[in-house]
Write an enzyme that holds these catalytic residues in place. Structure first.
Site, mmCIF file in Angstrom:
data_model
loop_
_atom_site.group_PDB
_atom_site.id
_atom_site.type_symbol
_atom_site.label_atom_id
_atom_site.label_comp_id
_atom_site.label_asym_id
_atom_site.label_seq_id
_atom_site.Cartn_x
_atom_site.Cartn_y
_atom_site.Cartn_z
ATOM 1 N N GLU B 48 6.736 75.613 65.243
ATOM 2 C CA GLU B 48 7.198 76.828 65.918
ATOM 3 C C GLU B 48 6.014 77.743 66.251
ATOM 4 O OE1 GLU B 48 9.469 79.293 63.319
ATOM 5 O OE2 GLU B 48 9.465 80.952 64.761
ATOM 6 N N ASP B 52 5.413 78.485 70.173
ATOM 7 C CA ASP B 52 5.468 79.874 70.639
ATOM 8 C C ASP B 52 4.303 80.154 71.591
ATOM 9 O OD1 ASP B 52 5.990 82.810 70.521
ATOM 10 O OD2 ASP B 52 4.201 82.835 69.283
ATOM 11 N N ASP B 121 13.881 79.559 67.440
ATOM 12 C CA ASP B 121 12.842 78.882 66.647
ATOM 13 C C ASP B 121 12.810 77.390 66.963
ATOM 14 O OD1 ASP B 121 12.447 81.322 65.467
ATOM 15 O OD2 ASP B 121 13.382 80.806 63.551
ATOM 16 N N GLU B 124 11.112 76.601 70.278
ATOM 17 C CA GLU B 124 9.651 76.691 70.168
ATOM 18 C C GLU B 124 9.091 75.501 69.404
ATOM 19 O OE1 GLU B 124 9.272 81.564 70.440
ATOM 20 O OE2 GLU B 124 9.266 80.609 68.472
#
Lengths: 232, 232
Positions: B48, B52, B121, B124
């Protein structure tokens, strides 16, 4: 003028930047354009938008691969200390972007050329331009050489408040007594002294640090204590 | 179970995901691991962290190239409406990541499987895994097909408060009178109506919008007015 920067990039970093217009755009501020109707390019703000995101990804990819055993909390913490105003300003100065930037007269008079927030923008805009001109791989190699090597030199530690971090960590299960005690103080010249400070928790010593002021020595002790706790 | 997702990615997106362990890691929550000592991989949090940043750069690069005449303010505004919880949760659902995620029992009982923040989450983490398994170019192509096409469908408009934006823009030089007036109201079935609303500034009409509630019609009118002002 930008030919000099182009030449320096080739000599110092083996980067053969193709598009001089793009390099100039990355180093030109909006008010300069208003005052120079002959200038035909854009200002640095779109490139800054791009470079900001390129810096985020490049740093995250590097840290993810470099530290396979770190959890996302540690990765995030280190990334925050790297991807921020003072670190980017230092990199801009190292590349002498402060010498090249074309500013409006008002900004020049107000000292923008030496202002960290402008130098941060320039770094991001330069990285955006480098990404467009040379691609991701060249950006990664350049950042490794300019920026990521500084991790091992402890460069980004100066941007971390280790005393707060240590306190947060030690008090995660409740209040403990954290003390910084002066162990030693030595004159090394007429004007300079070196202090040695020990940090302890509930009377148990954790680490010692040295510095030219008690504040610096405390910070060093806190960093050593925090890092040794994190590595166990 | 993850073989099914792997097969769907191949069929629907022509992506031949190699490392099934990595795909599983992207869809495994920390408490699931505690409760399943037989599971040998990690949880999704490191992926994640990576994904991101990959989302930030991919979106910025796409918008920068797609809209060469937009200033950084407009680029940032659109990016913010795209790179955020509700948009990522919608993409996760479209890829059925909610069906695949391995949750701890507590999270399952509390309804995490349908919670936008978890689905964000997962999106990502999935993008982080895709980046590692397939590289930047496949990620970009995948995002173009799943995410960037939705710009032209107006998908991200729902995450933008156009009434506030329009007001901010119109009042940038001082107070003006902004009015929303109902022009029409038509029944299209027993339970449904369509409202037509006009937005005006200081008595001058800017745009009209339609919607199944006056609120929706106002939002549509504000969006059309704001976008036409931005394009002039």
């Amino acid at each position: 003028m930008f030919k000099q920067l182009q030449a320096d990039l080739a000599t110092d970093h083996h980067i053969h930047f193709n598009d001089l217009k793009l390099l100039e755009e990355a180093l030109t501020q909006a008010n300069y354009i208003n005052e120079h109707p002959g200038y035909k390019g854009g200002d640095y703000q779109r490139l800054e938008f791009l470079g900001d995101a390129v810096m985020q990804q490049s740093t995250a990819v590097y840290l993810f691969k470099r530290f396979p055993n770190w959890d996302e909390g540690r990765l995030t913490e280190l990334r925050i200390s790297m991807v921020q105003t003072r670190a980017f300003a230092a990199l801009s100065r190292e590349l002498h972007l402060d010498r090249y930037v074309q500013l409006g007269r008002g900004e020049e008079l107000s000292g923008a050329r030496n202002r960290d927030s402008l130098l941060e923008d320039l770094w991001e805009a330069f990285i955006g331009a480098l990404f467009l001109d040379q691609g991701q791989e060249v950006v990664m190699n350049f950042l490794e050489e300019m920026m990521f090597v500084k991790i091992d030199e402890g460069f980004y530690d100066q941007f971390v408040d280790y005393k707060s971090k240590l306190q947060e960590y030690l008090q995660r299960h409740g209040t403990v007594k954290i003390a910084y005690t002066k162990l030693d103080e030595q004159a090394i010249s007429n004007n300079e002294q070196v202090f040695t400070i020990q940090v302890s928790v509930d009377g148990k010593p954790l680490a010692t640090g040295e510095g030219k002021s008690t504040k610096d020595a405390e910070k060093m002790a806190a960093r050593k204590a925090y890092q040794s706790l994190m590595n166990n």
